[in-house]
Scaffold this active site. Structure first.
Site, PDB file in Angstrom:
ATOM      1  N   TYR A 199       0.733  -1.211   0.118  1.00 64.73           N
ATOM      2  CA  TYR A 199       0.054  -0.024  -0.019  1.00 64.73           C
ATOM      3  C   TYR A 199       0.823   1.235  -0.019  1.00 64.73           C
ATOM      4  O   TYR A 199       1.829   1.220   0.822  1.00 64.73           O
ATOM      5  CB  TYR A 199      -0.871   0.125   1.146  1.00 64.73           C
ATOM      6  CG  TYR A 199      -1.726   1.476   1.448  1.00 64.73           C
ATOM      7  CD1 TYR A 199      -2.968   1.394   0.855  1.00 64.73           C
ATOM      8  CD2 TYR A 199      -1.113   2.382   1.958  1.00 64.73           C
ATOM      9  CE1 TYR A 199      -3.755   2.583   0.913  1.00 64.73           C
ATOM     10  CE2 TYR A 199      -1.925   3.698   2.414  1.00 64.73           C
ATOM     11  CZ  TYR A 199      -3.256   3.597   1.535  1.00 64.73           C
ATOM     12  OH  TYR A 199      -3.775   4.820   1.704  1.00 64.73           O
ATOM     13  N   GLU A 235      -3.353   7.772  -3.978  1.00 64.18           N
ATOM     14  CA  GLU A 235      -3.119   6.253  -3.357  1.00 64.18           C
ATOM     15  C   GLU A 235      -2.937   5.173  -4.303  1.00 64.18           C
ATOM     16  O   GLU A 235      -3.634   5.059  -5.494  1.00 64.18           O
ATOM     17  CB  GLU A 235      -4.377   5.984  -2.682  1.00 64.18           C
ATOM     18  CG  GLU A 235      -4.487   4.817  -1.803  1.00 64.18           C
ATOM     19  CD  GLU A 235      -5.698   4.543  -1.285  1.00 64.18           C
ATOM     20  OE1 GLU A 235      -6.006   4.893   0.050  1.00 64.18           O
ATOM     21  OE2 GLU A 235      -6.738   3.701  -1.838  1.00 64.18           O
TER      22      GLU A 235
END
Ligand code: GDP
Ligand code: MN
Length: 383
Positions: free
Chosen positions: A102, A193
């Site tokens: 992530y 993101e």
């Protein structure tokens, strides 16, 4: 504004960030064509909707043949994911994934600074991981004068990539993260993101992409204007307001508010809550006395089916109360309104305003608490 995955990936690609080969399509025929002619097999069919958790909702599926692409696409197109109907799918090259990371650059409201967040436990369970294993999430703040410091970059690299056996060099990671940071600032984003980020042949690759743009920065980015209409998690009223240049935010309640000035509008919403009601919206009609604005505002708040009563709260300083009242009178004549109205108008020319409002059958209070209590009562009486 939230960019859809395929749009965010276009931004990524033009910044030199590696993504799988992929094509966005809106029909079954085009999906099959994309898989056959360009992407190849296996491929991933991905629903393009402005909500997260598509994978878990069945909106991201692997297809190994022409038949599977057709079959899966026909199921995903038209599917409902958290209230959004899927109208677009991305046909994306399936990439071998050994580990999911992530990575994001986000405006952290607590520290009032941008922050880089990275985790070696990326993928669809990241929200869960952040609660159960917070030690697996690594964060480094920006320095507002020096920017993102080199030692912060080294820290993150060391914690996530060194000794893991995953082959990505520091310089590759550095240049990748710098591109992401560049997008964050150049595009006026509040979030950039990647989840999952994967390592593919020694390179960082974005398998998914999410970008949130600061709406106040959109004026500097004409390249995004083509996305404004199709990305809306915007309500119908917010869209109408944007087109009429009014500041409007939809809320959950049933008392429609029409207020001049953002501060007074906030105080009005607080007072509604204080007296046991709930506001249907934030609406600032601004300091001007433009009757057209009042008419538009009225149209917008009256179009919300949830609304049970209307509260008008005007403090006329530069704004002339009689102009607002005239606009309101004009609005009432143009927009058919069956809802009860509670009204408080005080300030410049308020006597004239009162006369105009009375002439259309609306009582005017000078006391804010009284008008708001009345609006709360009216919103409950009809139930
Ligand atoms: P989200 O659920 O909305 O975040 O959608 P993602 O694009 O992140 O996809 C969900 C999951 O599908 C990912 O975490 C991966 O595990 C998997 N996935 C997506 N694309 C690929 C791919 O090309 N190859 C493989 N092996 N898995 C993929
Ligand atoms: Mn994802």
């Amino acid at each position: 504004m939230k960019l859809l995955e395929y749009q965010a990936k276009e931004v990524f690609r033009s910044a030199g960030i590696l993504t799988p080969k992929e094509i966005m399509v809106m029909s079954l025929d085009d999906a099959v064509k994309a898989a056959e002619d360009v992407v190849g097999y296996p491929c991933v069919v991905k629903a393009q909707v402005p909500v997260g958790g598509r994978g878990k909702a069945g909106g991201v599926r692997l297809a190994k043949s022409k038949e599977e692409v057709a079959n899966i696409t026909s199921k995903i197109l038209g599917m409902d994911i958290k209230g959004c109907t899927v109208e677009k799918v991305l046909i994306s090259e399936a990439v071998t994934v050994s580990k999911e990371y992530y990575l994001s650059v986000v405006l952290h409201r607590g520290s009032k600074k941008p922050m880089v967040i990275i985790s070696p436990s990326g993928g669809v369970d990241i929200e869960e991981i952040s609660k159960t294993h917070p030690e697996m999430i690594f964060k480094e703040e920006f320095d507002m004068i020096l920017g993102f410091k080199d030692y912060s970059l080294r820290n993150l690299y060391k914690k996530v990539f060194s000794g893991q056996g995953e082959k990505v060099s520091f310089s590759v990671f550095k240049s990748f993260l710098e591109k992401l940071i560049d997008i964050y600032f150049k595009k006026d984003a509040t979030l950039v993101e990647i989840n999952p980020l994967i390592i593919h042949n020694g390179q960082c690759m974005a398998l998914d992409a999410k970008i949130l743009l600061d709406d106040n920065g959109l004026v500097f980015h004409p390249e995004f204007s083509k996305y404004v209409n199709d990305n809306s998690d915007e309500t119908e009223q917010e869209k109408m307001a944007r087109e009429a240049s009014l500041t409007y935010i939809s809320l959950e309640g049933d008392i429609a508010c029409m207020v001049n000035g953002a501060g007074l509008a906030m105080a009005t919403m607080d007072t509604i809550t204080h007296f046991g009601g709930s506001a249907a919206n934030f609406l600032d009609i601004g300091g001007s006395s433009n009757p057209e604005k009042v008419v538009n505002a009225l149209k917008i708040i009256a179009s919300n089916k949830k609304v049970k009563s209307i509260l008008i709260n005007i403090f006329g300083g530069i704004t002339r109360c009689d102009d607002i009242a005239n606009g309101f009178k004009e609005g009432i004549e143009k927009v058919k309104i069956d809802l009860p109205i509670s009204c408080r108008i005080v300030g410049t020319n308020d006597q004239e305003a009162k006369r105009i409002m009375n002439s259309i059958g609306i009582n005017v209070s000078v006391n804010m608490d009284e008008a708001i209590q009345n609006a709360v009562k009216l919103s409950k009486d009809g139930k």
